[in-house]
Design a protein around this motif. Structure first.
Motif: not given
Length: 401
Positions: A35-44, A110-117, A205-207, A281-284
């Protein structure tokens, strides 16, 4: 003319197609898919400059997201000799994260909604005041990042207060590699789940703001700061949105600033810093494919009985207990506790007993004694009635004979 896609590094990891009801994982190859998990733009990545060795940082990032220690490879079918000291490529690349069968058994993403507060507990006011006070004392009444006085700070939960006790207990038990180190936390308001941070940083924090603990399984501290000893214990603040400086006071605290680490047993364990970092990391950079897969497979583990936050847990507990026969209440408590222990992987505090104590926990301290006295009087009266009924029954039997 079609626009040229931005060069990026795509990171894949293997996920089970199904997991057993008890959380066990079938290790047969046909049960696993990439499963593709991350897409990391080289520029970023070049702009962020989190590490002088970006492949080590990528290895850390994917490892804390899926909860396994492994190695990167340019091949999906085998490991190759990855050069972790190399710089970023100029063109797009695909990387595969390989782990052993032993690590697969440990998998707990990690829960994708871990930062949901967005929802907090209805009884949080007193507990939050105590949490703020304890965090301030623990961190010397100053922000651990900027050093500003407590008056400009908030006590921050690394795992949000709204997630509740069940959530942090399950997460830390499943992520702990050595419970003897004391990194299993049962209380969401534990001082070990806290940092005192200035109000600007706290918002992100977290985002947008995360803290990288080193050394870790993939990185040494010298990978962050080439002048530092490799094994020096450090926690480094990283800002994932460099164009938004207001998360740091007057832009005086740049990305890469060290946290003032407290060398005490109450300092948060690394797995909680990893959780915040993984959330950011997930958020971005997290893909929708990853978020869908994790949610579909592990959501009932993250949120036992569908409970998504502390307030939800309290309301559900009240609804379950309302007007229910005593035997049914008892059975529900035993069943829920058994399911929680199965998910968490071990014994946990008796949640049912905690729910029974909830009415007294909610009482203000100055009214608690009166409430306890009233409860005792009710209990004494009930016991008196029970004994009186037995005596009356015995007298009727004697008279009849």
């Amino acid at each position: 003319m079609a626009a040229t896609a931005r060069p990026e590094i795509q990171v894949y990891a293997t996920f089970p197609r199904v997991i057993a009801l008890d959380g066990g994982l079938n290790l047969d190859a046909d049960n696993w898919l990439w499963v593709q998990c991350l897409a990391l733009p080289l520029e970023r990545l070049e702009a962020l400059q989190f590490s002088s060795k970006p492949y080590k940082w990528i290895r850390y990032a994917i490892g804390i997201i899926i909860g396994e220690e492994g190695d990167l490879s340019s091949r999906f079918d085998s490991l190759d000799n990855m050069d972790y000291s190399a710089g970023l490529p100029t063109d797009s690349a695909v990387l595969y994260y390989h782990t052993s069968d032993e690590e697969k058994q440990r998998m707990f993403p990690v829960d994708p909604n871990i930062a949901n507060t967005s929802v907090t507990s209805s009884v949080a006011t007193t507990r939050r005041a105590q949490f703020q006070s304890k965090a301030a004392v623990q961190d010397g009444n100053r922000c651990v990042l900027s050093g500003v006085p407590e008056i400009f700070c908030d006590a921050v939960h690394l795992l949000a207060h709204s997630k509740g006790d069940m959530y942090i207990s399950t997460y830390t038990q499943r992520r702990s590699r050595d419970p003897a180190r004391g990194d299993v936390i049962q209380d969401i308001d534990s001082i070990r789940n806290s940092l005192l941070l200035n109000k600007f940083t706290r918002l992100g924090v977290g985002e947008h703001v995360a803290f990288l603990p080193t050394p870790n399984f993939a990185m040494d501290t010298s990978d962050i700061d080439p002048t530092a000893p490799a094994l020096e214990k450090r926690c480094t603040a990283h800002l994932f949105e460099p164009t938004v400086p207001t998360f740091f006071v007057s832009n005086a605290i740049p990305s890469g600033t060290e946290l003032r680490v407290s060398d005490t047993p109450d300092w948060p364990p690394a797995i909680l810093f990893d959780a915040v970092y993984a959330s950011t990391v997930l958020h971005h950079f997290g893909t929708q494919a990853l978020k869908r897969k994790v949610t579909a497979t592990w959501n009932t583990t993250f949120y036992l009985d569908g409970v998504t936050n502390q307030a939800h847990a309290e309301n559900k507990a009240r609804d379950d207990l309302k007007d229910a026969p005593a035997e049914k209440v008892h059975q529900q408590g035993v069943a829920r506790r058994a399911r929680f222990e199965a998910h968490a992987g071990g014994a946990v505090p008796n949640t049912f007993d905690m729910l029974l104590a909830l009415p007294y926990i909610l009482v203000p301290p100055n009214n608690l004694q009166a409430s306890l006295s009233e409860a005792k009087e009710k209990a004494d009266l009930a016991e008196y009635k029970r004994v009186r009924e037995k005596v009356d029954s015995w007298n009727r039997q004697v008279t009849a004979s």
